[in-house]
Design a protein around this motif. Sequence first.
Motif, PDB file in Angstrom:
ATOM      1  N   ASP A 226       0.806  -1.221   0.000  1.00  0.00           N
ATOM      2  CA  ASP A 226       0.000   0.000   0.000  1.00  0.00           C
ATOM      3  C   ASP A 226       0.837   1.268   0.000  1.00  0.00           C
ATOM      4  N   ILE A 227       2.136   1.131  -0.271  1.00  0.00           N
ATOM      5  CA  ILE A 227       3.061   2.271  -0.206  1.00  0.00           C
ATOM      6  C   ILE A 227       3.655   2.535  -1.586  1.00  0.00           C
ATOM      7  N   ASP A 228       3.669   3.803  -1.979  1.00  0.00           N
ATOM      8  CA  ASP A 228       4.380   4.218  -3.187  1.00  0.00           C
ATOM      9  C   ASP A 228       5.704   4.885  -2.849  1.00  0.00           C
ATOM     10  N   LEU A 229       5.813   5.403  -1.630  1.00  0.00           N
ATOM     11  CA  LEU A 229       6.987   6.174  -1.209  1.00  0.00           C
ATOM     12  C   LEU A 229       7.223   5.943   0.277  1.00  0.00           C
ATOM     13  N   LEU A 230       8.476   5.725   0.639  1.00  0.00           N
ATOM     14  CA  LEU A 230       8.877   5.649   2.041  1.00  0.00           C
ATOM     15  C   LEU A 230       9.749   6.852   2.348  1.00  0.00           C
ATOM     16  N   CYS A 231       9.334   7.626   3.332  1.00  0.00           N
ATOM     17  CA  CYS A 231      10.081   8.829   3.725  1.00  0.00           C
ATOM     18  C   CYS A 231      10.795   8.563   5.043  1.00  0.00           C
ATOM     19  N   VAL A 232      12.107   8.539   4.997  1.00  0.00           N
ATOM     20  CA  VAL A 232      12.909   8.344   6.202  1.00  0.00           C
ATOM     21  C   VAL A 232      13.245   9.717   6.773  1.00  0.00           C
ATOM     22  N   MET A 233      12.721   9.995   7.953  1.00  0.00           N
ATOM     23  CA  MET A 233      13.069  11.248   8.617  1.00  0.00           C
ATOM     24  C   MET A 233      14.496  11.124   9.145  1.00  0.00           C
ATOM     25  N   THR A 234      15.376  11.924   8.591  1.00  0.00           N
ATOM     26  CA  THR A 234      16.781  11.883   8.997  1.00  0.00           C
ATOM     27  C   THR A 234      17.095  12.968  10.017  1.00  0.00           C
ATOM     28  N   VAL A 235      16.055  13.655  10.474  1.00  0.00           N
ATOM     29  CA  VAL A 235      16.095  14.548  11.638  1.00  0.00           C
ATOM     30  C   VAL A 235      14.785  14.334  12.388  1.00  0.00           C
ATOM     31  N   ASN A 236      14.681  14.843  13.582  1.00  0.00           N
ATOM     32  CA  ASN A 236      13.400  14.819  14.282  1.00  0.00           C
ATOM     33  C   ASN A 236      12.497  15.887  13.672  1.00  0.00           C
ATOM     34  N   PRO A 237      11.290  15.522  13.269  1.00  0.00           N
ATOM     35  CA  PRO A 237      10.446  16.462  12.517  1.00  0.00           C
ATOM     36  C   PRO A 237       9.985  17.640  13.352  1.00  0.00           C
ATOM     37  N   GLY A 238       9.762  18.750  12.661  1.00  0.00           N
ATOM     38  CA  GLY A 238       9.215  19.927  13.317  1.00  0.00           C
ATOM     39  C   GLY A 238       9.926  21.219  12.989  1.00  0.00           C
ATOM     40  N   PHE A 239      11.181  21.125  12.575  1.00  0.00           N
ATOM     41  CA  PHE A 239      11.964  22.328  12.285  1.00  0.00           C
ATOM     42  C   PHE A 239      12.899  22.075  11.107  1.00  0.00           C
ATOM     43  N   GLY A 240      13.139  23.121  10.317  1.00  0.00           N
ATOM     44  CA  GLY A 240      14.136  23.048   9.276  1.00  0.00           C
ATOM     45  C   GLY A 240      15.513  23.365   9.821  1.00  0.00           C
ATOM     46  N   GLY A 241      16.519  23.130   9.014  1.00  0.00           N
ATOM     47  CA  GLY A 241      17.877  23.538   9.362  1.00  0.00           C
ATOM     48  C   GLY A 241      18.610  22.636  10.327  1.00  0.00           C
ATOM     49  N   GLN A 242      18.105  21.418  10.579  1.00  0.00           N
ATOM     50  CA  GLN A 242      18.781  20.511  11.494  1.00  0.00           C
ATOM     51  C   GLN A 242      19.840  19.681  10.764  1.00  0.00           C
ATOM     52  N   SER A 243      20.721  19.072  11.537  1.00  0.00           N
ATOM     53  CA  SER A 243      21.769  18.218  10.977  1.00  0.00           C
ATOM     54  C   SER A 243      21.273  16.781  10.853  1.00  0.00           C
ATOM     55  N   LEU A 244      21.644  16.126   9.780  1.00  0.00           N
ATOM     56  CA  LEU A 244      21.262  14.749   9.531  1.00  0.00           C
ATOM     57  C   LEU A 244      21.807  13.833  10.628  1.00  0.00           C
ATOM     58  N   ILE A 245      20.961  12.925  11.114  1.00  0.00           N
ATOM     59  CA  ILE A 245      21.360  11.950  12.128  1.00  0.00           C
ATOM     60  C   ILE A 245      22.080  10.803  11.422  1.00  0.00           C
ATOM     61  N   PRO A 246      23.372  10.596  11.672  1.00  0.00           N
ATOM     62  CA  PRO A 246      24.149   9.615  10.898  1.00  0.00           C
ATOM     63  C   PRO A 246      23.570   8.208  10.895  1.00  0.00           C
ATOM     64  N   ALA A 247      22.977   7.768  11.996  1.00  0.00           N
ATOM     65  CA  ALA A 247      22.449   6.403  12.074  1.00  0.00           C
ATOM     66  C   ALA A 247      21.331   6.155  11.075  1.00  0.00           C
ATOM     67  N   MET A 248      20.704   7.212  10.568  1.00  0.00           N
ATOM     68  CA  MET A 248      19.598   7.043   9.639  1.00  0.00           C
ATOM     69  C   MET A 248      20.052   6.536   8.274  1.00  0.00           C
ATOM     70  N   VAL A 249      21.330   6.683   7.972  1.00  0.00           N
ATOM     71  CA  VAL A 249      21.843   6.175   6.695  1.00  0.00           C
ATOM     72  C   VAL A 249      21.665   4.661   6.626  1.00  0.00           C
ATOM     73  N   GLU A 250      21.925   3.979   7.718  1.00  0.00           N
ATOM     74  CA  GLU A 250      21.738   2.528   7.746  1.00  0.00           C
ATOM     75  C   GLU A 250      20.269   2.154   7.676  1.00  0.00           C
ATOM     76  N   LYS A 251      19.390   2.995   8.215  1.00  0.00           N
ATOM     77  CA  LYS A 251      17.959   2.739   8.077  1.00  0.00           C
ATOM     78  C   LYS A 251      17.545   2.820   6.613  1.00  0.00           C
ATOM     79  N   VAL A 252      18.072   3.795   5.896  1.00  0.00           N
ATOM     80  CA  VAL A 252      17.796   3.893   4.457  1.00  0.00           C
ATOM     81  C   VAL A 252      18.252   2.623   3.753  1.00  0.00           C
ATOM     82  N   ARG A 253      19.446   2.165   4.087  1.00  0.00           N
ATOM     83  CA  ARG A 253      19.988   0.959   3.449  1.00  0.00           C
ATOM     84  C   ARG A 253      19.098  -0.262   3.737  1.00  0.00           C
TER      85      ARG A 253
END
Length: 224
Positions: free
Chosen positions: A132-159
């Motif tokens: 039921d999914i066409d797109l998976l969006c991995v939040m690489t920061v905690n949502p709510g604000f722009g201008g944050q730094s990417l959380i490095p551990a999220m790269v492995e989640k993408v993989r």
Amino acid sequence: MSHAVTICPSILAGDFAALGAECRALGEAGADWIHVDVMDGHFVPNITFGPQMCAALRPHVTGVMDVHLMIAPVDPYIDAFAKAGADVITAHLEAGPHVHRTLQAIRGAGCKAGLAINPGTGIEAVGHLLDDIDLLCVMTVNPGFGGQSLIPAMVEKVRALKALTAGRPIRIQVDGGVTLRTARSVAAAGADLLVAGSAVLQGGPAAYARNIAALRDAALGVLV
């Protein structure tokens, strides 16, 4: 890396007094998608846009309007955002107890269905929703604000999600902290939709085409 990379500028980083002009300028600069971050001050600690704003922007968006709902509840607002012109509607796994119903409702409204997962959320539940999914969006920061730094551990989640979705026509998007420095790592891990705010919109409209090209080159490993 063989897949193409689409840069999705986030108008959250734009001039709020001229968002229509911003969307037109981004389209002319080569942006195929425009990412609209909808926040409710409840699910995330900020308030941004609603369906009326999306409807006002739609005539100025020549490509895909990518609407990211950081709101709870989601279901009562799906039809309004679909009627406002959204091509893709992304809801959060964490936003309600019946995410399968939400994804069905998004598709039923005529939009592509996206599922977003926050940094602290594991991928275990995603496997049961892939049909039921066409797109998976991995939040690489905690949502709510722009201008944050990417959380490095999220790269492995993408993989891991790239492996989980192998053989399916599901696009993987990353949202948060995408810059010339981080674009390569998330793209190499399997993301093909990169949401970027200040990395694209810094410098004003005259710089948009250059910024988009530089970010795409960085994602593909081209020296910039």
